[in-house]
Motif scaffolding. Structure first.
Motif, PDB file in Angstrom:
ATOM      1  N   LEU A 196       8.983  -1.297  -1.974  1.00 41.26           N
ATOM      2  CA  LEU A 196       8.297  -2.311  -2.718  1.00 41.26           C
ATOM      3  C   LEU A 196       7.718  -1.878  -4.211  1.00 41.26           C
ATOM      4  O   LEU A 196       7.277  -2.875  -4.872  1.00 41.26           O
ATOM      5  CB  LEU A 196       7.258  -2.855  -2.014  1.00 41.26           C
ATOM      6  CG  LEU A 196       7.645  -3.724  -0.776  1.00 41.26           C
ATOM      7  CD1 LEU A 196       6.634  -4.330  -0.073  1.00 41.26           C
ATOM      8  CD2 LEU A 196       8.890  -4.658  -1.014  1.00 41.26           C
ATOM      9  N   ASN A 197       8.001  -0.518  -4.519  1.00 44.82           N
ATOM     10  CA  ASN A 197       7.270  -0.176  -5.740  1.00 44.82           C
ATOM     11  C   ASN A 197       5.921  -0.438  -6.073  1.00 44.82           C
ATOM     12  O   ASN A 197       5.549  -0.969  -7.078  1.00 44.82           O
ATOM     13  CB  ASN A 197       8.252  -0.635  -6.987  1.00 44.82           C
ATOM     14  CG  ASN A 197       8.115  -0.026  -8.462  1.00 44.82           C
ATOM     15  OD1 ASN A 197       7.448   1.296  -8.290  1.00 44.82           O
ATOM     16  ND2 ASN A 197       8.111  -0.693  -9.588  1.00 44.82           N
ATOM     17  N   LEU A 198       5.173  -0.093  -4.929  1.00 48.17           N
ATOM     18  CA  LEU A 198       3.500  -0.336  -4.993  1.00 48.17           C
ATOM     19  C   LEU A 198       2.836   0.830  -4.842  1.00 48.17           C
ATOM     20  O   LEU A 198       3.562   2.008  -4.533  1.00 48.17           O
ATOM     21  CB  LEU A 198       3.139  -1.269  -3.998  1.00 48.17           C
ATOM     22  CG  LEU A 198       3.651  -2.744  -3.824  1.00 48.17           C
ATOM     23  CD1 LEU A 198       3.341  -3.381  -2.591  1.00 48.17           C
ATOM     24  CD2 LEU A 198       3.044  -3.531  -5.184  1.00 48.17           C
ATOM     25  N   SER A 199       1.655   1.010  -5.121  1.00 42.34           N
ATOM     26  CA  SER A 199       0.843   2.039  -4.723  1.00 42.34           C
ATOM     27  C   SER A 199       0.188   1.914  -3.298  1.00 42.34           C
ATOM     28  O   SER A 199      -0.053   1.003  -2.945  1.00 42.34           O
ATOM     29  CB  SER A 199      -0.403   2.425  -5.766  1.00 42.34           C
ATOM     30  OG  SER A 199       0.033   2.550  -7.165  1.00 42.34           O
ATOM     31  N   VAL A 200      -0.057   3.155  -2.875  1.00 41.94           N
ATOM     32  CA  VAL A 200      -0.491   3.036  -1.395  1.00 41.94           C
ATOM     33  C   VAL A 200      -1.908   2.289  -1.613  1.00 41.94           C
ATOM     34  O   VAL A 200      -2.494   2.730  -2.476  1.00 41.94           O
ATOM     35  CB  VAL A 200      -0.463   4.565  -0.731  1.00 41.94           C
ATOM     36  CG1 VAL A 200      -1.671   4.521   0.561  1.00 41.94           C
ATOM     37  CG2 VAL A 200       0.631   4.993  -0.526  1.00 41.94           C
ATOM     38  N   GLY A 201      -2.171   1.489  -0.803  1.00 38.79           N
ATOM     39  CA  GLY A 201      -3.469   0.875  -0.576  1.00 38.79           C
ATOM     40  C   GLY A 201      -3.436  -0.298  -1.441  1.00 38.79           C
ATOM     41  O   GLY A 201      -4.581  -1.171  -1.196  1.00 38.79           O
ATOM     42  N   GLU A 202      -2.596  -0.960  -2.216  1.00 39.88           N
ATOM     43  CA  GLU A 202      -2.412  -2.051  -2.698  1.00 39.88           C
ATOM     44  C   GLU A 202      -2.377  -3.072  -1.731  1.00 39.88           C
ATOM     45  O   GLU A 202      -1.547  -2.975  -0.665  1.00 39.88           O
ATOM     46  CB  GLU A 202      -1.199  -2.313  -3.725  1.00 39.88           C
ATOM     47  CG  GLU A 202      -1.109  -1.349  -4.971  1.00 39.88           C
ATOM     48  CD  GLU A 202      -0.481  -1.890  -5.987  1.00 39.88           C
ATOM     49  OE1 GLU A 202      -0.161  -2.870  -6.400  1.00 39.88           O
ATOM     50  OE2 GLU A 202       0.451  -1.032  -6.468  1.00 39.88           O
ATOM     51  N   PRO A 203      -2.571  -4.385  -2.138  1.00 43.79           N
ATOM     52  CA  PRO A 203      -2.546  -5.525  -0.996  1.00 43.79           C
ATOM     53  C   PRO A 203      -1.287  -5.951  -0.799  1.00 43.79           C
ATOM     54  O   PRO A 203      -0.244  -6.130  -1.524  1.00 43.79           O
ATOM     55  CB  PRO A 203      -3.416  -6.829  -1.520  1.00 43.79           C
ATOM     56  CG  PRO A 203      -3.366  -6.252  -3.221  1.00 43.79           C
ATOM     57  CD  PRO A 203      -3.210  -5.008  -3.148  1.00 43.79           C
TER      58      PRO A 203
END
Length: 119
Positions: free
Chosen positions: A76-83
């Motif tokens: 999802l092209n997110l950083s680990v820990g993002e909601p």
């Protein structure tokens, strides 16, 4: 109650080039076999609701806000820990046989709740 055999489908949905959810769904094999061609290219829920021979008597959804894990972050092209929002949908017939079960992970910035608090 189990339908016995299920077919699993895993997809990543995107809008305007942005991946926004990962869906893993399980369909009763008889339903998948009947609608396989459509299910490979279209969203599953409209197909199920449009078939008058499929008896959906129970339709439940649970939403949980959590943190993104490594695998979801990569997809999802997110950083680990993002909601993220974790959603589980279950559709059953009148006998409580599970026809459809989906686990969906949505990017947190794609979720909006709108509720009528007087209803």
């Amino acid at each position: 109650i189990s339908a016995g055999q299920y077919h699993m489908i895993r997809r990543i949905h995107s809008r305007d080039g942005q991946r926004y959810c990962i869906i893993t769904l399980y369909l009763a094999k008889a339903i998948f076999d009947k609608h396989e061609a459509q299910l490979r290219t279209h969203l599953a829920l409209p197909i199920l609701f449009d078939d008058p021979k499929i008896d959906i008597s129970i339709a439940r959804q649970r939403l949980l806000i959590s943190k993104c894990d490594l695998e979801s972050a990569m997809h999802l092209n997110l950083s680990v820990g993002e909601p993220v929002a974790e959603v589980r949908r279950v559709l059953c017939d009148a006998n409580s046989t599970i026809l459809y079960l989906a686990d969906v992970i949505y990017r947190g910035d794609y979720i909006q709740l709108d509720m009528d608090l007087l209803a």
